[in-house]
Design a protein around this motif. Structure first.
Motif, PDB file in Angstrom:
ATOM      1  N   TRP A  37      43.142  38.823  46.677  1.00  0.00           N
ATOM      2  CA  TRP A  37      42.077  39.735  46.294  1.00  0.00           C
ATOM      3  C   TRP A  37      42.361  41.128  46.842  1.00  0.00           C
ATOM      4  N   ALA A  83      39.418  42.601  42.989  1.00  0.00           N
ATOM      5  CA  ALA A  83      40.168  42.098  41.842  1.00  0.00           C
ATOM      6  C   ALA A  83      41.335  41.250  42.330  1.00  0.00           C
ATOM      7  N   LYS A  84      41.657  40.229  41.525  1.00  0.00           N
ATOM      8  CA  LYS A  84      42.759  39.324  41.861  1.00  0.00           C
ATOM      9  C   LYS A  84      43.580  39.070  40.606  1.00  0.00           C
ATOM     10  N   LEU A  90      46.149  36.884  38.524  1.00  0.00           N
ATOM     11  CA  LEU A  90      46.638  35.514  38.439  1.00  0.00           C
ATOM     12  C   LEU A  90      48.011  35.503  37.771  1.00  0.00           C
ATOM     13  N   THR A 131      46.202  37.442  33.881  1.00  0.00           N
ATOM     14  CA  THR A 131      44.743  37.515  33.877  1.00  0.00           C
ATOM     15  C   THR A 131      44.254  38.099  35.197  1.00  0.00           C
ATOM     16  N   LEU A 139      40.898  38.528  37.712  1.00  0.00           N
ATOM     17  CA  LEU A 139      39.544  38.112  38.067  1.00  0.00           C
ATOM     18  C   LEU A 139      38.891  39.236  38.842  1.00  0.00           C
ATOM     19  N   GLY A 150      35.409  40.030  41.303  1.00  0.00           N
ATOM     20  CA  GLY A 150      34.331  39.395  42.032  1.00  0.00           C
ATOM     21  C   GLY A 150      33.695  40.347  43.021  1.00  0.00           C
ATOM     22  N   VAL A 202      33.255  34.256  40.668  1.00  0.00           N
ATOM     23  CA  VAL A 202      34.001  35.223  39.863  1.00  0.00           C
ATOM     24  C   VAL A 202      33.029  35.765  38.826  1.00  0.00           C
ATOM     25  N   ARG A 203      32.893  37.072  38.761  1.00  0.00           N
ATOM     26  CA  ARG A 203      31.929  37.707  37.874  1.00  0.00           C
ATOM     27  C   ARG A 203      32.505  38.091  36.518  1.00  0.00           C
ATOM     28  N   THR A 254      36.337  37.920  34.064  1.00  0.00           N
ATOM     29  CA  THR A 254      37.733  37.555  33.857  1.00  0.00           C
ATOM     30  C   THR A 254      38.266  38.429  32.735  1.00  0.00           C
ATOM     31  N   TRP A 257      42.464  44.877  31.644  1.00  0.00           N
ATOM     32  CA  TRP A 257      42.514  45.445  32.995  1.00  0.00           C
ATOM     33  C   TRP A 257      43.271  46.777  32.972  1.00  0.00           C
TER      34      TRP A 257
END
Length: 68
Positions: A17, A32-33, A35, A39, A41, A43, A51-52, A54, A60
Motif C-alpha cells: 500500500w 493505493a496498492k 496488484l 489492477t 486497489l 482504500g 477496499v473501496r 478497484t 489508474w
C-alpha cells in the motif's frame, strides 16, 4: 495495512500500500496498492480491510494524469 512512503516516487510498487507523500504523518488517508496484472486497489488507511475502489491499470493511469 503496511504503507510505504512515496518520497517523490511516480509509480506504485506491486503488493504494498502507498499513500501520498503529502499525507505522511496523517492517519486518515487514501492509499493505493498495485496488484500483479496491473489492477489498482484503493482504500482508507483507517479501514485497511475494506477496499473501496478497484481500478484497471488504464483507469489508474488516467486518474494520475488528470490529477498531476
Amino acid at each position: 495495512m503496511r504503507i510505504v512512503e512515496t518520497q517523490e516516487r511516480k509509480s506504485l510498487t506491486t503488493g504494498v500500500w502507498h499513500k501520498p507523500e503529502a499525507s505522511q504523518g496523517a492517519s486518515n488517508c487514501a492509499a493505493a496498492k498495485l496488484l500483479t496484472g496491473g489492477t489498482v486497489l484503493m482504500g482508507d488507511t483507517q479501514n485497511p480491510d475494506q477496499v473501496r475502489l478497484t481500478l484497471p491499470g488504464s483507469a489508474w493511469d488516467a486518474l494520475v494524469r488528470t490529477l498531476a
